[in-house]
Write an enzyme that holds these catalytic residues in place. Structure first.
Site, PDB file in Angstrom:
ATOM      1  N   TYR A   1       0.814  -1.071   0.056  1.00 35.20           N
ATOM      2  CA  TYR A   1      -0.073   0.006   0.164  1.00 35.20           C
ATOM      3  C   TYR A   1       0.817   1.238   0.101  1.00 35.20           C
ATOM      4  CZ  TYR A   1       0.897   0.897   5.104  1.00 35.20           C
ATOM      5  OH  TYR A   1       1.182   1.376   5.944  1.00 35.20           O
TER       6      TYR A   1
ATOM      7  N   LYS B   1       6.433  -2.068   1.913  1.00 34.51           N
ATOM      8  CA  LYS B   1       5.272  -1.310   2.713  1.00 34.51           C
ATOM      9  C   LYS B   1       3.946  -2.214   2.405  1.00 34.51           C
ATOM     10  CE  LYS B   1       3.138   3.228   3.294  1.00 34.51           C
ATOM     11  NZ  LYS B   1       3.248   3.196   4.588  1.00 34.51           N
TER      12      LYS B   1
ATOM     13  N   GLU C   1      11.489   2.443  14.511  1.00 29.05           N
ATOM     14  CA  GLU C   1      10.731   3.637  13.972  1.00 29.05           C
ATOM     15  C   GLU C   1       9.469   3.504  14.863  1.00 29.05           C
ATOM     16  OE1 GLU C   1       9.651   2.424   9.992  1.00 29.05           O
ATOM     17  OE2 GLU C   1       9.564   0.600  10.340  1.00 29.05           O
TER      18      GLU C   1
ATOM     19  N   LEU D   1      10.922   1.241   7.268  1.00 31.04           N
ATOM     20  CA  LEU D   1      10.260   1.804   6.082  1.00 31.04           C
ATOM     21  C   LEU D   1      11.211   2.903   5.441  1.00 31.04           C
ATOM     22  CD1 LEU D   1       7.950   1.165   4.004  1.00 31.04           C
ATOM     23  CD2 LEU D   1       6.884   3.374   5.160  1.00 31.04           C
TER      24      LEU D   1
HETATM   25  N1  PDD Z   1       2.666   5.110   7.220  1.00 28.58           N
HETATM   26  N2  PDD Z   1       7.335   3.814   8.892  1.00 28.58           N
HETATM   27  C1  PDD Z   1       6.372   3.038   8.846  1.00 28.58           C
HETATM   28  C2  PDD Z   1       6.231   1.931   9.679  1.00 28.58           C
HETATM   29  C3  PDD Z   1       5.128   3.529   8.226  1.00 28.58           C
HETATM   30  O1  PDD Z   1       4.040   2.788   8.221  1.00 28.58           O
HETATM   31  C4  PDD Z   1       5.222   4.927   7.549  1.00 28.58           C
HETATM   32  C5  PDD Z   1       4.179   5.432   6.797  1.00 28.58           C
HETATM   33  C6  PDD Z   1       6.493   5.536   7.595  1.00 28.58           C
HETATM   34  C7  PDD Z   1       6.494   6.873   6.975  1.00 28.58           C
HETATM   35  O2  PDD Z   1       6.648   6.830   5.611  1.00 28.58           O
HETATM   36  P1  PDD Z   1       6.130   7.841   4.609  1.00 28.58           P
HETATM   37  O3  PDD Z   1       6.748   9.158   4.950  1.00 28.58           O
HETATM   38  O4  PDD Z   1       6.698   7.341   3.343  1.00 28.58           O
HETATM   39  O5  PDD Z   1       4.739   7.989   4.981  1.00 28.58           O
HETATM   40  C8  PDD Z   1       7.442   5.231   8.208  1.00 28.58           C
HETATM   41  C9  PDD Z   1       1.580   5.596   6.588  1.00 28.58           C
HETATM   42  C10 PDD Z   1       1.470   6.972   6.634  1.00 28.58           C
HETATM   43  C11 PDD Z   1       0.482   4.710   7.204  1.00 28.58           C
HETATM   44  O6  PDD Z   1       0.342   3.592   7.295  1.00 28.58           O
HETATM   45  O7  PDD Z   1      -0.756   5.515   7.258  1.00 28.58           O
END
Ligand code: PDD
Length: 287
Positions: free
Chosen positions: A33, A151, A183, A207
């Site tokens: 996703y 992801k 994270e 991620l």
């Molecule tokens: N989550 N680390 C994890 C485990 C994440 O699920 C996310 C993003 C990030 C940040 O990635 P980015 O900057 O590309 O959004 C880091 C999304 C927003 C979610 O699951 O809703």
């Protein structure tokens, strides 16, 4: 207003959108996703999300069902159809729905990926009052699988982490592996000491955040030092400031970790500045 969603080539009211019970996303979390934010009706960092999506699919030997331009058209169409000024677009691609449950991957020639996109309307997303107050986080052990750079929709443990934080009267959890922070449950984690921003280096352990890449670039351009290395919860509690980044929160300050105030316990100047820079710069390149 009924939300219009996208499923496998069709734009439908959310109440009419359907996916098979045999879908591998549903049965096996065999799906990837992306979440892309929308500010002022425009997509933030679309290119980065499209590139990471292609990488996630590739790492899992899933075919790329739509080109980047087709994906962009669908994102834009959903923004228009749902009249989104500020919010998010959720995109999910699963390995599709064979006609039974089987651990073995189905033949991609006969089982096509399932593609779903929907919007989440969040008026005033960039003006969140939380950015002025900051987040309180707890630390929890990181027990996720070893390919966190992909992801995938395997989000049960991150959901459990959010629930553990909620029970503790906090907003989120930072995950810790072998003594070091990996994270946040749905975001990347950072600390600030003096003029230095410290965050874990990229690997399969975390991620590769699209917001992370942009924020570190802007930080370097603004003459802040960036150090990509491991840090512990103790070092974070002793830092001047802390923050998280993600597509839905942008840069969000963290003011408390496991009950200990970070710095003064109030939102600090560096995180505030980084948030402003990120929002300004990413709005400029929004499409
Ligand atoms: N989550 N680390 C994890 C485990 C994440 O699920 C996310 C993003 C990030 C940040 O990635 P980015 O900057 O590309 O959004 C880091 C999304 C927003 C979610 O699951 O809703």
């Amino acid at each position: 207003m009924t939300r219009t969603v996208y499923v496998n080539g069709e734009y439908l009211p959310e109440t009419e959108a359907k996916v098979s019970i045999f879908d591998r996303g549903f049965l096996m979390a065999d799906a990837v996703y992306e979440v892309t934010s929308v500010l002022g009706g425009k997509l933030i960092d679309f290119e980065g999300h499209a590139v990471r999506l292609a990488r996630s699919l590739n790492e899992l030997d899933m075919p790329q069902p739509l080109s980047k331009d087709e994906l962009l058209d669908i994102h834009r169409e959903l923004v228009l159809l749902n009249d989104i000024t500020d919010g998010m677009i959720y995109l999910q691609i699963s390995r599709g729905a064979p006609n039974d449950r089987d651990f073995v991957f189905p033949d991609p020639e006969t089982t096509k990926p399932t593609v779903v996109l929907f919007t989440q309307n969040k008026p005033g997303l960039a003006q969140s009052p939380v950015a002025k107050k900051g987040l309180k986080v707890i630390s929890i052990e990181d027990v996720r699988w070893g390919r966190r750079d992909i992801k995938t929709v395997q989000l049960l443990y991150p959901s459990m982490g959010k629930m553990m934080a909620k029970k503790a009267g906090c907003d989120d959890a930072w995950m810790v592996e072998d003594g070091f922070v990996t994270e946040g449950t749905s975001n990347n984690a950072y600390i600030i000491k003096g003029n230095k921003i410290i965050t874990r280096a990229l690997s399969n352990d975390i991620l590769h955040g699209i917001t992370r890449a942009a924020v570190l670039r802007f930080a370097r351009e603004a003459q802040m030092d960036v150090e990509e290395r491991n840090f512990t919860i103790a070092e974070a509690q002793d830092a001047d400031e802390a923050f998280i980044t993600s597509a839905s929160t942008f840069v969000m300050p963290v003011v408390e970790i496991d009950g200990a105030a970070v710095g003064t316990g109030a939102v600090g100047p560096m995180a505030t500045r980084l948030r402003e820079i990120y929002l300004d710069e990413s709005m400029k390149t929004a499409i």
